[in-house]
Design a protein around this motif. Structure first.
Motif, mmCIF file in Angstrom:
data_model
loop_
_atom_site.group_PDB
_atom_site.id
_atom_site.type_symbol
_atom_site.label_atom_id
_atom_site.label_comp_id
_atom_site.label_asym_id
_atom_site.label_seq_id
_atom_site.Cartn_x
_atom_site.Cartn_y
_atom_site.Cartn_z
ATOM 1 N N ARG A 94 0.822 -1.209 0.000
ATOM 2 C CA ARG A 94 0.000 0.000 0.000
ATOM 3 C C ARG A 94 0.861 1.266 0.000
ATOM 4 N NH1 ARG A 94 -5.539 1.277 0.518
ATOM 5 N NH2 ARG A 94 -5.636 3.545 0.558
ATOM 6 N N PHE A 95 1.882 1.320 0.860
ATOM 7 C CA PHE A 95 2.751 2.483 0.910
ATOM 8 C C PHE A 95 3.400 2.726 -0.442
ATOM 9 C CE2 PHE A 95 2.581 1.957 5.518
ATOM 10 C CZ PHE A 95 2.586 3.277 5.955
ATOM 11 N N ALA A 96 3.921 1.663 -1.050
ATOM 12 C CA ALA A 96 4.640 1.816 -2.311
ATOM 13 C C ALA A 96 3.710 2.253 -3.435
ATOM 14 C CB ALA A 96 5.334 0.507 -2.677
ATOM 15 N N ILE A 97 2.484 1.739 -3.470
ATOM 16 C CA ILE A 97 1.545 2.113 -4.527
ATOM 17 C C ILE A 97 1.331 3.617 -4.542
ATOM 18 C CG2 ILE A 97 -0.865 1.982 -5.271
ATOM 19 C CD1 ILE A 97 -0.858 -0.929 -4.227
ATOM 20 N N GLU A 98 0.998 4.180 -3.399
ATOM 21 C CA GLU A 98 0.649 5.593 -3.362
ATOM 22 C C GLU A 98 1.852 6.481 -3.626
ATOM 23 O OE1 GLU A 98 -1.495 6.213 0.261
ATOM 24 O OE2 GLU A 98 -3.023 4.725 -0.271
ATOM 25 N N SER A 99 3.002 6.153 -3.034
ATOM 26 C CA SER A 99 4.176 7.002 -3.216
ATOM 27 C C SER A 99 4.730 6.905 -4.626
ATOM 28 C CB SER A 99 5.257 6.633 -2.191
ATOM 29 O OG SER A 99 5.654 5.285 -2.323
ATOM 30 N N LYS A 100 4.730 5.698 -5.207
ATOM 31 C CA LYS A 100 5.304 5.553 -6.548
ATOM 32 C C LYS A 100 4.387 6.111 -7.626
ATOM 33 C CE LYS A 100 8.302 1.635 -5.464
ATOM 34 N NZ LYS A 100 8.694 0.245 -5.804
ATOM 35 N N VAL A 101 3.070 5.979 -7.451
ATOM 36 C CA VAL A 101 2.155 6.611 -8.402
ATOM 37 C C VAL A 101 2.300 8.127 -8.332
ATOM 38 C CG1 VAL A 101 -0.275 7.040 -8.939
ATOM 39 C CG2 VAL A 101 0.505 4.716 -8.492
ATOM 40 N N ALA A 102 2.397 8.660 -7.114
ATOM 41 C CA ALA A 102 2.557 10.104 -6.951
ATOM 42 C C ALA A 102 3.841 10.592 -7.608
ATOM 43 C CB ALA A 102 2.559 10.466 -5.466
ATOM 44 N N ALA A 103 4.896 9.774 -7.567
ATOM 45 C CA ALA A 103 6.171 10.155 -8.159
ATOM 46 C C ALA A 103 6.233 9.898 -9.656
ATOM 47 C CB ALA A 103 7.306 9.398 -7.463
ATOM 48 N N GLY A 104 5.187 9.292 -10.218
ATOM 49 C CA GLY A 104 5.172 9.020 -11.647
ATOM 50 C C GLY A 104 5.766 7.690 -12.041
ATOM 51 N N GLY A 105 6.048 6.839 -11.066
ATOM 52 C CA GLY A 105 6.628 5.537 -11.385
ATOM 53 C C GLY A 105 5.648 4.601 -12.053
ATOM 54 N N TYR A 106 4.357 4.763 -11.750
ATOM 55 C CA TYR A 106 3.294 4.011 -12.409
ATOM 56 C C TYR A 106 2.245 5.005 -12.878
ATOM 57 C CZ TYR A 106 5.358 0.046 -9.897
ATOM 58 O OH TYR A 106 6.226 -0.897 -9.399
ATOM 59 N N ASP A 107 1.587 4.667 -13.986
ATOM 60 C CA ASP A 107 0.558 5.562 -14.518
ATOM 61 C C ASP A 107 -0.696 5.570 -13.653
ATOM 62 O OD1 ASP A 107 1.974 6.311 -16.909
ATOM 63 O OD2 ASP A 107 1.542 4.320 -17.694
ATOM 64 N N LEU A 108 -1.102 4.400 -13.211
ATOM 65 C CA LEU A 108 -2.405 4.256 -12.565
ATOM 66 C C LEU A 108 -2.302 3.264 -11.421
ATOM 67 C CD1 LEU A 108 -5.262 5.438 -13.366
ATOM 68 C CD2 LEU A 108 -5.741 3.182 -14.328
ATOM 69 N N GLY A 109 -2.907 3.604 -10.292
ATOM 70 C CA GLY A 109 -2.992 2.684 -9.170
ATOM 71 C C GLY A 109 -4.437 2.425 -8.827
ATOM 72 N N LEU A 110 -4.739 1.230 -8.325
ATOM 73 C CA LEU A 110 -6.077 0.901 -7.821
ATOM 74 C C LEU A 110 -5.956 0.580 -6.345
ATOM 75 C CD1 LEU A 110 -6.951 0.835 -10.811
ATOM 76 C CD2 LEU A 110 -8.346 -1.152 -10.245
ATOM 77 N N ILE A 111 -6.725 1.298 -5.517
ATOM 78 C CA ILE A 111 -6.652 1.151 -4.071
ATOM 79 C C ILE A 111 -8.053 1.265 -3.480
ATOM 80 C CG2 ILE A 111 -4.320 2.117 -3.932
ATOM 81 C CD1 ILE A 111 -5.677 4.719 -2.876
ATOM 82 N N SER A 112 -8.178 0.941 -2.207
ATOM 83 C CA SER A 112 -9.381 1.281 -1.455
ATOM 84 C C SER A 112 -9.110 2.588 -0.721
ATOM 85 C CB SER A 112 -9.751 0.172 -0.475
ATOM 86 O OG SER A 112 -8.731 0.001 0.495
ATOM 87 N N LEU A 113 -10.131 3.418 -0.625
ATOM 88 C CA LEU A 113 -9.996 4.711 0.043
ATOM 89 C C LEU A 113 -10.197 4.541 1.552
ATOM 90 C CD1 LEU A 113 -11.879 7.046 -2.454
ATOM 91 C CD2 LEU A 113 -9.417 6.602 -2.277
ATOM 92 N N PRO A 114 -9.668 5.482 2.358
ATOM 93 C CA PRO A 114 -9.033 6.737 1.959
ATOM 94 C C PRO A 114 -7.558 6.571 1.630
ATOM 95 C CG PRO A 114 -9.137 6.629 4.329
ATOM 96 C CD PRO A 114 -9.844 5.400 3.825
ATOM 97 N N VAL A 115 -7.022 7.549 0.869
ATOM 98 C CA VAL A 115 -5.591 7.629 0.646
ATOM 99 C C VAL A 115 -4.948 8.129 1.933
ATOM 100 C CG1 VAL A 115 -3.808 8.887 -0.618
ATOM 101 C CG2 VAL A 115 -5.798 8.014 -1.831
ATOM 102 N N GLU A 116 -3.832 7.500 2.300
ATOM 103 C CA GLU A 116 -3.193 7.885 3.560
ATOM 104 C C GLU A 116 -1.724 8.264 3.422
ATOM 105 O OE1 GLU A 116 -3.735 4.598 6.151
ATOM 106 O OE2 GLU A 116 -5.797 5.131 6.662
ATOM 107 N N ASN A 117 -1.030 7.745 2.427
ATOM 108 C CA ASN A 117 0.430 7.767 2.481
ATOM 109 C C ASN A 117 1.112 8.525 1.338
ATOM 110 O OD1 ASN A 117 0.149 5.882 4.639
ATOM 111 N ND2 ASN A 117 -0.221 4.312 3.106
#
Length: 309
Positions: free
Chosen positions: A129-152
């Motif tokens: 979960r931590f890696a998904i949000e931080s790496k998507v935010a940094a542009g490492g992946y185009d799209l992430g799928l998560i359950s809300l809320p975003v935390e990290n």
């Protein structure tokens, strides 16, 4: 927040000494000591005990490191992420999700797109979960799928809510509560639960649900994997919380989902870097919507537990 200070903190934990961490960061020991003090001042936390010559993590420092270690690891991957962004093709879409979400919400739409001979190339990655949000935010992946809320997230993300799934109990079909259309918190409060370790999403939901009614869950076993938790429930070790995304009713076998009477819903969303909507995301998101609609049409039970937003 001083990212260099955070990296120094991580290096001290990994190397065990301020001197070795300073050498990794190409700075003097005195400069590293000042940087560490500045970080502790910014955080309002004493990260290390200085009562002895060797730095030792305090209780706050240990908890802080556990919470952000994946994010700090992701920071070190930023150069590699930048190279991937610079070299990837213009017709690719990289998607990242946790394993259960990848299996249930990403793989079926990708299979459908493959059958339509889509010109876009897709890559699917599994991360924490931590890696998904931080790496998507940094542009490492185009799209992430998560359950809300975003935390990290380290930097802001754009969030596109997609699906609502009703919170349920996952239990054997021969369980006494399985004969009911819905179950109450009072009824499940005395049951043995298998669940995730503390501070993980499904465990937080369990603690919040029972805690709001004045109960503490009876936890027979805990693990670090949602997949393992569901498997433990299948083997009769305990019941657990789930939903129609993680445990599709049509694939439940000897197990079943029973919604919680309190009518609690979980929202699943796509995330991408702020103001950078992936140009090739729409065909995938359309295929995902079609997949959810087919799931809803497969049974009245699924239609009641799963909705498109």
């Amino acid at each position: 927040m001083n990212l260099r200070g955070l990296q120094l903190f991580r290096d001290i934990v990994l190397t065990g000494t301020l001197a070795d961490a300073a050498e990794r960061s190409n700075m003097s020991i005195s400069a590293a000591s000042r940087l560490l003090s500045q970080l502790e001042g910014q955080l309002g936390l004493a990260l290390f005990s200085r009562s002895r010559r060797a730095l030792a993590l305090t209780e706050d420092g240990t908890l802080f490191y556990r919470q952000i270690s994946s994010t700090l690891d992701a920071l070190n991957e930023i150069p590699d992420i930048a190279r991937q962004v610079a070299t990837r093709g213009s017709r690719t879409l990289s998607i990242v999700a946790a394993t259960p979400i990848a299996n249930q919400l990403v793989v079926p739409p990708l299979a459908r797109l493959r059958s339509t001979a889509s010109e876009t190339e897709f890559s699917l990655h599994v991360e924490s979960r931590f890696a998904i949000e931080s790496k998507v935010a940094a542009g490492g992946y185009d799209l992430g799928l998560i359950s809300l809320p975003v935390e990290n997230e380290i930097v802001p993300l754009d969030i596109v809510p997609l699906i609502r799934a009703r919170l349920c109990v996952f239990l054997p079909k021969d369980h006494a509560l399985a004969r009911q259309e819905t179950v109450t918190v009072d009824q499940i409060a005395g049951e043995d639960f298998v669940t995730l370790a503390a501070n993980q999403r499904w465990r937080d939901r369990l603690d919040a649900l029972l805690g709001a009614a004045g109960y503490r869950p009876n936890i027979s076993h805990q693990t670090g994997s949602t997949v393992v938790t569901l498997e433990m429930a299948r083997h009769g070790i305990g019941i657990t919380l789930s939903d129609a995304v993680f445990s599709p009713p049509d694939d439940a076998g000897p197990m079943t989902l029973r919604p919680i009477e309190e009518d609690t819903w979980i929202t699943y969303a796509a995330i991408h870097a702020r103001d950078r909507h992936p140009p090739h995301a729409d065909p995938f998101l359309d295929a995902l919507s079609d997949h959810v609609e087919r799931l809803r049409a497969s049974s009245p039970e699924t239609a009641q537990l799963l909705h498109l937003i």
